[in-house]
Design an enzyme around this catalytic site. Sequence first.
Site, short mmCIF file in Angstrom:
data_model
loop_
_atom_site.label_atom_id
_atom_site.label_comp_id
_atom_site.label_asym_id
_atom_site.label_seq_id
_atom_site.Cartn_x
_atom_site.Cartn_y
_atom_site.Cartn_z
N CYS A 88 1.59 -5.10 0.07
CA CYS A 88 1.13 -3.97 0.63
C CYS A 88 0.85 -2.90 -0.43
O CYS A 88 1.67 -2.29 -1.42
CB CYS A 88 2.35 -3.59 1.40
SG CYS A 88 2.03 -1.81 2.01
N GLY A 89 -0.26 -2.59 -0.42
CA GLY A 89 -0.83 -1.54 -1.40
C GLY A 89 -0.34 -0.22 -1.08
O GLY A 89 -0.08 0.60 -2.19
N HIS A 90 -0.39 0.20 -0.14
CA HIS A 90 0.19 1.74 0.32
C HIS A 90 1.63 1.79 -0.12
O HIS A 90 1.84 2.75 -0.31
CB HIS A 90 -0.26 1.91 1.70
CG HIS A 90 1.02 1.84 2.75
ND1 HIS A 90 1.25 0.57 3.50
CD2 HIS A 90 2.15 2.53 2.92
CE1 HIS A 90 2.17 0.79 4.27
NE2 HIS A 90 2.95 1.93 3.95
N ASP A 249 -3.21 0.34 10.51
CA ASP A 249 -2.76 0.95 9.26
C ASP A 249 -3.64 2.46 9.21
O ASP A 249 -4.80 2.61 9.57
CB ASP A 249 -3.62 0.11 8.18
CG ASP A 249 -2.98 0.54 6.79
OD1 ASP A 249 -2.52 1.87 6.55
OD2 ASP A 249 -2.88 -0.12 5.83
N GLY A 254 -4.28 -0.58 0.90
CA GLY A 254 -4.32 -1.18 -0.53
C GLY A 254 -4.90 -2.38 -0.55
O GLY A 254 -5.91 -2.70 -1.56
N SER A 255 -4.25 -3.49 0.05
CA SER A 255 -4.67 -4.73 -0.34
C SER A 255 -5.90 -5.19 0.44
O SER A 255 -6.73 -5.96 0.23
CB SER A 255 -3.39 -5.92 0.49
OG SER A 255 -3.20 -5.54 1.84
O1 LIG Z 1 -1.87 -0.99 2.08
C1 LIG Z 1 -1.57 -2.11 2.39
O2 LIG Z 1 -1.93 -3.03 1.62
C2 LIG Z 1 -0.83 -2.19 3.51
N1 LIG Z 1 -0.85 -1.38 4.59
C3 LIG Z 1 -0.27 -1.80 5.64
C4 LIG Z 1 -0.96 -3.20 5.79
C5 LIG Z 1 -0.96 -3.47 4.41
O3 LIG Z 1 0.08 -4.44 4.26
#
Ligand SMILES: O=C(O)[C@H]1NCC[C@@H]1O
Length: 333
Positions: A88-90, A249, A254-255
């Site tokens: 999870c990038g965020h 999202d 992020g990912s």
């Molecule tokens: O930013 C991300 O990577 C995440 N945001 C929700 C789904 C991913 O896991």
Amino acid sequence: MDEFVTTEMHTGGEPLRIIEKGYPDIHGATILEKIQTMKKTMEDKRKLLMFEPRGHYDMYGVLLVPPDIPSADVGAIFMHNQGYSTMCGHAVLALGRYIVDKGIVKDPTIPETKVNIQCPCGLVESYVKYDGKKTGAVRFFSVPAFLFAKDISVDVPGYGKITVDISYGGAFYALVALSQYNMDRSATIQKIRDAAGATTDTLKKQLKLTHPDSEDLAFLYGTIVTDGKDQYSEDVSWNVCVFAEREVDRSPCGSGVTARIAQQYTRNLIKIGQTRTFEGPTSSRFTAKPVKEVTYGDYSAVIVEVSGNGYYTGTSKFTLEADDKIGRGFLLN
Ligand SMILES: O=C(O)[C@H]1NCC[C@@H]1O
């Protein structure tokens, strides 16, 4: 049931509920083993914190656990409306600040403090802006990201034949241009959620994914609907990530942008060091660039640097009364 204490943050509008109190120590020698323990014995806690009335359909959370990689400062187990995610990038963009602010990393340095976060997909090195008083923007280096398959034709019920790429940025995503669904940017989030969800469901039945490190990482997490602007340019590229059980999202993901850069790099559409800006459905932005080519299992992969901002929104204390049946967690969609 115990009392739960959380700190609440968001990154680009996407919530992050950081669970500080309420879980016991989790059995398991590795993060992936710990997730198995949580799946078997702690689903009630995930539902209590992610679902209504304390959360909502599109809620997202993280539990910090002791890492099993020696150089990591913390381990992170991510959770959502369906279960647990591999990356999870965020969350990393928000957690970087939280870890420095909470003093989990000793002796923070100016102008940036390094924070190593062990995610289920591997070690993610992040750098948190810090001026001696306040933390700020965060950037992180992804695990090796790679294009798993390209130009896969799939017949999605209700939408017809479309062509997708499958790319890995710590989690596997199908990448689809919005035009493939005969939609444009005026499409509602609900329409995008439905189309992406149907695509993920169809692909899950047809596609066998493999991962160089672990079978536990080899599943399709979602579909990212894009504006199709894959060729490098300074223009902003828009996308919406629909993951887990059709969760949307709010951030650019992020990912997801990591997976998009891996796709673009492998297709020779972007070069090392070129920065792209990605926008999510709230108009929030992350930047991302390929920084280094690496070999990962049988894949030619790339490390991606992603940058963005997380913000605090508050703290919470949650309880459950013994005779409260509905309050254990439900979803209305
Ligand atoms: O930013 C991300 O990577 C995440 N945001 C929700 C789904 C991913 O896991």
